[in-house]
Design an enzyme around this catalytic site. Structure first.
Site, PDB file in Angstrom:
ATOM      1  N   THR A  29       0.891  -1.015   0.049  1.00  0.00           N
ATOM      2  CA  THR A  29      -0.335  -0.041  -0.721  1.00  0.00           C
ATOM      3  C   THR A  29       0.775   1.339   0.146  1.00  0.00           C
ATOM      4  OG1 THR A  29      -2.043   1.256   1.280  1.00  0.00           O
ATOM      5  CG2 THR A  29      -0.317   0.579   2.515  1.00  0.00           C
ATOM      6  N   ASN A  30       0.166   2.319   0.206  1.00  0.00           N
ATOM      7  CA  ASN A  30       0.579   3.494   0.134  1.00  0.00           C
ATOM      8  C   ASN A  30       0.515   4.417   1.380  1.00  0.00           C
ATOM      9  OD1 ASN A  30       2.146   3.939  -2.443  1.00  0.00           O
ATOM     10  ND2 ASN A  30       0.439   5.469  -3.352  1.00  0.00           N
ATOM     11  N   ILE A  31       1.643   4.834   1.794  1.00  0.00           N
ATOM     12  CA  ILE A  31       0.592   5.971   2.797  1.00  0.00           C
ATOM     13  C   ILE A  31      -0.050   6.762   2.313  1.00  0.00           C
ATOM     14  CG2 ILE A  31       1.709   7.519   5.337  1.00  0.00           C
ATOM     15  CD1 ILE A  31       4.589   5.646   5.050  1.00  0.00           C
ATOM     16  N   ALA A  96      -3.810   8.237  -3.175  1.00  0.00           N
ATOM     17  CA  ALA A  96      -2.207   7.614  -3.247  1.00  0.00           C
ATOM     18  C   ALA A  96      -2.557   6.469  -3.951  1.00  0.00           C
ATOM     19  CB  ALA A  96      -1.621   8.167  -2.055  1.00  0.00           C
ATOM     20  N   VAL A  97      -2.117   5.822  -5.813  1.00  0.00           N
ATOM     21  CA  VAL A  97      -2.964   4.855  -6.454  1.00  0.00           C
ATOM     22  C   VAL A  97      -1.124   4.268  -6.290  1.00  0.00           C
ATOM     23  CG1 VAL A  97      -3.845   4.151  -8.076  1.00  0.00           C
ATOM     24  CG2 VAL A  97      -5.021   6.357  -7.223  1.00  0.00           C
TER      25      VAL A  97
END
Ligand code: C5P
Length: 217
Positions: A29-31, A96-97
């Site tokens: 994932t992204n933060i 934030a893809v």
């Protein structure tokens, strides 16, 4: 005519991170807290817009008076955006893809194996904002760029490459998870720096800029 109003406009937003599964219990994932996207969704609602929010996993409460569509992966997010797109006047891509997803997702939990760690093969995710902005019937598109260096140069390049009329640039280190933010708006007229302020105030300032841009089209 109210200068800062979005009355009668339909606005679609994405917010939060995406989550790309490796197996049923693990992922990439992204933060992203989702705070900026949710603040912007509320500010659009408060300015009179009809708002749809496609949200990756966040810990934030669903705002009232907004249609929230929860999603996990970038592919999910793209399908939800495409399904919601007809009739929208504005698309604001705050999410934030994740740039990549795992190619060989496992249906079952991976077991720790002898002989070393497994190899994850990644494939590129679709660019949701660029694909929406490239459509013949594209709504007015607003992008975000969080950079850790060369902020304005990278952001200008992103605005050109993704063909969005309005781009919001911020320094990633300062913005992530925080309740306030300092951004620069980039459009055809140039650079418009906003002061450091709460994400709610930043959101209201972006909405005011957006409303003026729509009114002068
Ligand atoms: O990740 P990047 O810096 O390229 O993001 C810039 C903009 O593009 C953001 O508005 C983000 O929401 C959008 N984006 C997207 N789909 C991707 C990557 C980014 O919509 N796969």
């Amino acid at each position: 005519f109210v200068p800062d109003s979005l009355a009668g406009r339909r606005v679609l937003l994405t917010a939060g991170p995406t989550y790309e599964a490796i197996d049923p219990v693990r992922g990439i994932t992204n933060i992203s807290s989702g705070k900026m996207g949710y603040a912007l969704a509320r500010a659009c609602r408060d300015a009179g817009a009809e708002v749809t929010l496609v949200s990756g996993p966040t810990a934030l409460p669903s705002p009232t008076g907004i249609t929230v569509i929860p999603v996990q992966s970038a592919q999910h997010m793209l399908s939800a955006v495409e399904a919601s797109l007809p009739g929208q006047h504005v698309f604001i891509s705050v999410a934030a893809v994740a740039d990549y997803r795992v190619a060989n997702t496992s249906e079952h939990k991976l077991k720790k194996q002898d002989g070393g760690p497994p190899t994850l093969t990644l494939v590129e995710n679709p660019d949701i904002l660029a694909s929406v902005a490239a459509r013949a019937d594209a709504p007015f598109c607003v992008g975000f760029a969080a950079e850790s260096q060369n902020l304005l140069d990278f952001a200008e390049q992103k605005r050109t490459r993704k063909r969005v009329p309005l781009l919001v640039a911020n320094l990633a280190q300062q913005a992530m998870g925080a309740d306030d933010n300092e951004v620069v708006l980039l459009d055809d007229a140039g650079r418009h720096p906003l002061p450091r302020q709460s994400k709610d105030d930043t959101a209201r300032a972006i909405v005011a800029h957006l409303a003026r841009a729509l009114a002068s089209r």
